[in-house]
Design a protein around this motif. Structure first.
Motif, PDB file in Angstrom:
ATOM      1  N   SER A 193       0.936  -1.447   0.413  1.00  0.00           N
ATOM      2  CA  SER A 193      -0.128  -0.243  -0.448  1.00  0.00           C
ATOM      3  C   SER A 193       0.929   0.914  -0.139  1.00  0.00           C
ATOM      4  N   ALA A 194       0.221   2.779  -0.061  1.00  0.00           N
ATOM      5  CA  ALA A 194       0.362   3.610  -0.695  1.00  0.00           C
ATOM      6  C   ALA A 194       1.952   4.234   1.120  1.00  0.00           C
ATOM      7  N   THR A 195       1.077   3.822   2.463  1.00  0.00           N
ATOM      8  CA  THR A 195       1.648   3.735   3.304  1.00  0.00           C
ATOM      9  C   THR A 195       3.022   3.132   4.046  1.00  0.00           C
ATOM     10  N   GLU A 196       2.892   1.595   2.972  1.00  0.00           N
ATOM     11  CA  GLU A 196       3.646   1.190   3.704  1.00  0.00           C
ATOM     12  C   GLU A 196       5.117   1.265   3.115  1.00  0.00           C
ATOM     13  N   PRO A 197       6.423   1.789   4.472  1.00  0.00           N
ATOM     14  CA  PRO A 197       7.452   2.485   4.736  1.00  0.00           C
ATOM     15  C   PRO A 197       8.276   0.955   3.329  1.00  0.00           C
ATOM     16  N   GLU A 198       9.155   2.511   2.705  1.00  0.00           N
ATOM     17  CA  GLU A 198      10.175   1.781   2.397  1.00  0.00           C
ATOM     18  C   GLU A 198      11.362   1.666   2.245  1.00  0.00           C
ATOM     19  N   SER A 199      12.058   2.083   3.451  1.00  0.00           N
ATOM     20  CA  SER A 199      13.061   1.956   4.419  1.00  0.00           C
ATOM     21  C   SER A 199      12.965   1.400   5.415  1.00  0.00           C
ATOM     22  N   VAL A 205      20.347   4.823  12.363  1.00  0.00           N
ATOM     23  CA  VAL A 205      22.430   5.431  12.064  1.00  0.00           C
ATOM     24  C   VAL A 205      21.909   4.402  10.669  1.00  0.00           C
ATOM     25  N   GLY A 206      22.129   4.893  10.017  1.00  0.00           N
ATOM     26  CA  GLY A 206      22.047   4.321   8.608  1.00  0.00           C
ATOM     27  C   GLY A 206      20.466   4.360   7.937  1.00  0.00           C
ATOM     28  N   ASP A 207      20.557   3.880   6.368  1.00  0.00           N
ATOM     29  CA  ASP A 207      19.178   2.850   6.019  1.00  0.00           C
ATOM     30  C   ASP A 207      19.202   2.112   4.954  1.00  0.00           C
ATOM     31  N   ALA A 208      18.496   1.483   4.725  1.00  0.00           N
ATOM     32  CA  ALA A 208      18.494   0.190   3.561  1.00  0.00           C
ATOM     33  C   ALA A 208      16.907   0.271   3.177  1.00  0.00           C
ATOM     34  N   PRO A 209      17.193  -0.660   1.561  1.00  0.00           N
ATOM     35  CA  PRO A 209      15.448  -0.694   1.160  1.00  0.00           C
ATOM     36  C   PRO A 209      14.836  -2.102   2.039  1.00  0.00           C
TER      37      PRO A 209
END
Length: 137
Positions: free
Chosen positions: A1-7, A32-36
């Motif tokens: 869904s559009a509200t689903e976080p991507e990262s 700290v940091g991020d990733a898909p």
């Protein structure tokens, strides 16, 4: 869904916000940091949510903090580590009945299934720290 976080970072923050809303607690989140998101990182987030819910239920209003760090190399996630800490009363892990599957299944079991692991450090009067970890071999 559009509200689903991507990262990963978005998902950790969303999980903490959801627990705050549902349980009327405040959770301090540091990332700290991020990733898909992939299945392994989703497992880390789900285990984090469960640990935060436990803290909200049992820490009796004590401060709750979530520290989440993810490392990437190029476009590959190398590791993720999350610490969920509360300064609540703590408990004796050995006295938790085996039919109380929250910690074992939704945190430790889930991380095992995705090649990671989780450890819980707690003692009466010491608060609780749940460490959730996944590393690429």
């Amino acid at each position: 869904s559009a509200t689903e976080p991507e990262s990963f970072t978005q998902a950790v923050k969303a999980a903490a916000a959801e627990v705050e809303d549902r349980h009327g607690v405040q959770i301090e989140v540091v990332t700290v940091g991020d990733a898909p998101l992939d299945d392994r990182l989703r497992a880390c987030v789900a285990a984090t949510r469960e640990a935060a819910v436990n803290a909200a239920k049992y820490a009796k209003g004590a401060p709750i903090t979530v520290y989440a760090e993810v490392e990437t190399q190029g476009d590959r996630t190398q590791s993720a580590e999350v610490y969920v800490r509360d300064r609540g009363p703590g408990f004796d892990l050995d006295t938790v009945a085996s039919d109380r599957m929250g910690i074992r299944e939704s945190i430790i079991g889930r991380m095992k299934r995705y090649g990671g692991h989780a450890t819980i450090r707690t003692a009466p009067g010491e608060g609780t720290e749940v460490r959730i970890e996944w590393r690429r071999d």
